[in-house]
Design an enzyme around this catalytic site. Structure first.
Site, PDB file in Angstrom:
ATOM      1  N   TYR A 116       0.817  -1.211   0.000  1.00 34.19           N
ATOM      2  CA  TYR A 116       0.000   0.000   0.000  1.00 34.19           C
ATOM      3  C   TYR A 116       0.855   1.267   0.000  1.00 34.19           C
ATOM      4  O   TYR A 116       0.446   2.294  -0.544  1.00 34.19           O
ATOM      5  CB  TYR A 116      -0.957  -0.010   1.194  1.00 34.19           C
ATOM      6  CG  TYR A 116      -2.151  -0.903   0.977  1.00 34.19           C
ATOM      7  CD1 TYR A 116      -3.286  -0.421   0.338  1.00 34.19           C
ATOM      8  CD2 TYR A 116      -2.120  -2.232   1.392  1.00 34.19           C
ATOM      9  CE1 TYR A 116      -4.387  -1.249   0.127  1.00 34.19           C
ATOM     10  CE2 TYR A 116      -3.218  -3.063   1.182  1.00 34.19           C
ATOM     11  CZ  TYR A 116      -4.342  -2.569   0.546  1.00 34.19           C
ATOM     12  OH  TYR A 116      -5.427  -3.388   0.324  1.00 34.19           O
ATOM     13  N   GLU A 132      -8.275  -7.437   5.117  1.00 35.12           N
ATOM     14  CA  GLU A 132      -7.456  -8.482   4.501  1.00 35.12           C
ATOM     15  C   GLU A 132      -6.734  -9.308   5.558  1.00 35.12           C
ATOM     16  O   GLU A 132      -6.597 -10.527   5.409  1.00 35.12           O
ATOM     17  CB  GLU A 132      -6.456  -7.844   3.524  1.00 35.12           C
ATOM     18  CG  GLU A 132      -7.137  -7.321   2.263  1.00 35.12           C
ATOM     19  CD  GLU A 132      -6.367  -6.207   1.582  1.00 35.12           C
ATOM     20  OE1 GLU A 132      -5.141  -6.093   1.816  1.00 35.12           O
ATOM     21  OE2 GLU A 132      -6.994  -5.425   0.832  1.00 35.12           O
TER      22      GLU A 132
END
Length: 402
Positions: free
Chosen positions: A98, A140
């Site tokens: 990310y 996640e």
């Protein structure tokens, strides 16, 4: 959620960012892949990149998330986030990726908007990004933990080798594979409607990944997927993975599969009337749902809707009909564009004359135009928008529509 100062800045700049988000996403991917070519080779779908659909999906999700934050500051769009997180988990996305995305996304924003990106604007949109990213990372992590990978939900090894034990040519363009794991480790059960990622090495050495719905019966150690050959057209490239699987994968071949993921599942439906609508290869998760309903003795009304090009193109047609016949209160409505038998209708699916019981929960899978049309008709018939669930094969362009 979003701070008051950032919310005001995002609200003021959202029109400009929204107008440029298509160009921003294009430059983002160009910069990302220039710096990390391995991501395009082994993670991102090269076909979707070539067609531009992944850029549209990214633009739609960012714009939708930011709009939701400023219009509904008291909550967050968990349904959208969960859908994205399931796809990321099936790909084995790691938290550290990310930061890589943020670096190239903000470089693209600055490149496109130039001097309009003041420190205040950059800080506000950075807050938006990390609200979305951290929410996805948390979801996640939970999904990885449920899948048994690593301690504390770390990604661990997302891939497992499975051997093809049966290959069945369903139609001219659809082939089914039954697979068993090569190792002796337990097989985690899946929920009807979920999918797995399949990773395969292509001729140029790339390890491309695609998602395929599990169309077998939950509770088995065997995985069954059905793959439609993507032929390509004027604006879309040929499906390199689907064509590779059709041409080269036989009994004895080994494929790498992820654990099952996906949020199109039957939750708390014991007392609710159901409507299961599919078109084309969208039949695959619906067949798994029907198999589950038949196996568990589901007794409420189930309306089954399917549209296809012709009976010969109707993949898993026998399964579709067999499971429907096992349900005590099921009605089947079929549309074929050509060669429709007397028990089906000719043309596109039209629910005008299809009875829909009050309190119906609907599950849709198929091309976006089909699902949008069915959803609109269901809402006209009184089905609550929150009770209409869908699955998109490929990038989710629902939010990217004009």
């Amino acid at each position: 959620m979003l701070s008051e100062q950032s919310a005001a800045t995002v609200r003021a700049t959202l029109p400009a960012v929204g107008a440029a988000i298509g160009e921003i996403s294009e430059r983002f991917y160009a910069g990302l892949f220039a710096a990390h070519p391995d991501l395009l080779r082994d993670l991102f779908n090269r076909g979707n990149q070539a067609a531009g659909t992944q850029r549209q999906a990214l633009a739609g999700s960012i714009a939708a998330f930011a709009t939701h934050l400023v219009e509904h500051p008291e909550d967050r769009p968990d349904a959208m986030l969960t859908r994205i997180a399931h796809k990321h988990a099936s790909l084995g996305i790691a938290p550290e990726q990310y930061e890589v995305v943020r670096e190239h996304l903000f470089a693209a924003i600055a490149d496109v908007l130039g001097e309009a990106v003041t420190p205040e604007v950059a800080a506000a949109w950075d807050e938006v990004y990390w609200l979305m990213a951290n929410a996805l990372i948390a979801i996640e992590r939970r999904l990885y933990e449920e899948s048994g990978f690593g301690e504390g939900g770390e990604r661990g090894d997302a891939w497992r080798e499975w051997e093809v034990v049966e290959r069945v040519q369903e139609t001219a363009d659809v082939v089914s594979f039954r697979l068993r794991p090569l190792d002796d480790a337990p097989v985690r059960d899946f929920r009807a409607g979920q999918y797995v990622s399949v990773r395969t090495r292509l001729a140029d050495g790339a390890r491309q990944i695609r998602q395929y719905s599990l169309c077998g019966t939950p509770g088995s150690d065997v995985r069954r997927i059905s793959v439609k050959r993507v032929s390509g057209g004027a604006t879309t490239p040929e499906g390199e993975v689907s064509n590779h699987l059709h041409a080269h994968v036989e009994v004895g071949s080994v494929l790498e599969l992820s654990e099952p993921y996906g949020d199109l599942v039957l939750d708390d439906v014991q007392s609710a009337p159901l409507l299961l609508a599919s078109a084309g290869i969208g039949v695959t998760p619906i067949v798994a749902m029907l198999a589950h309903l038949a196996a568990t003795g589901h007794g409420t009304p189930v309306t089954i809707v399917h549209a296809d090009r012709s009976p010969a193109d109707h993949a898993l047609r026998t399964d579709h009909e067999t499971y429907a016949a096992k349900l005590p209160d099921a009605s089947v409505h079929l549309w074929y564009e050509r060669e429709a038998p007397e028990y089906a209708r000719t043309g596109l699916a039209d629910l005008t004359d299809v009875p829909v019981a009050p309190g119906t929960r609907a599950y849709l899978c198929g091309p976006l135009p089909f699902m949008r049309a069915v959803r609109a008709q269901l809402i006209e018939k009184g089905v609550a928008p929150a009770d209409v669930h869908y699955e998109v094969f490929g990038p989710d362009l629902w939010l990217a529509r004009a």
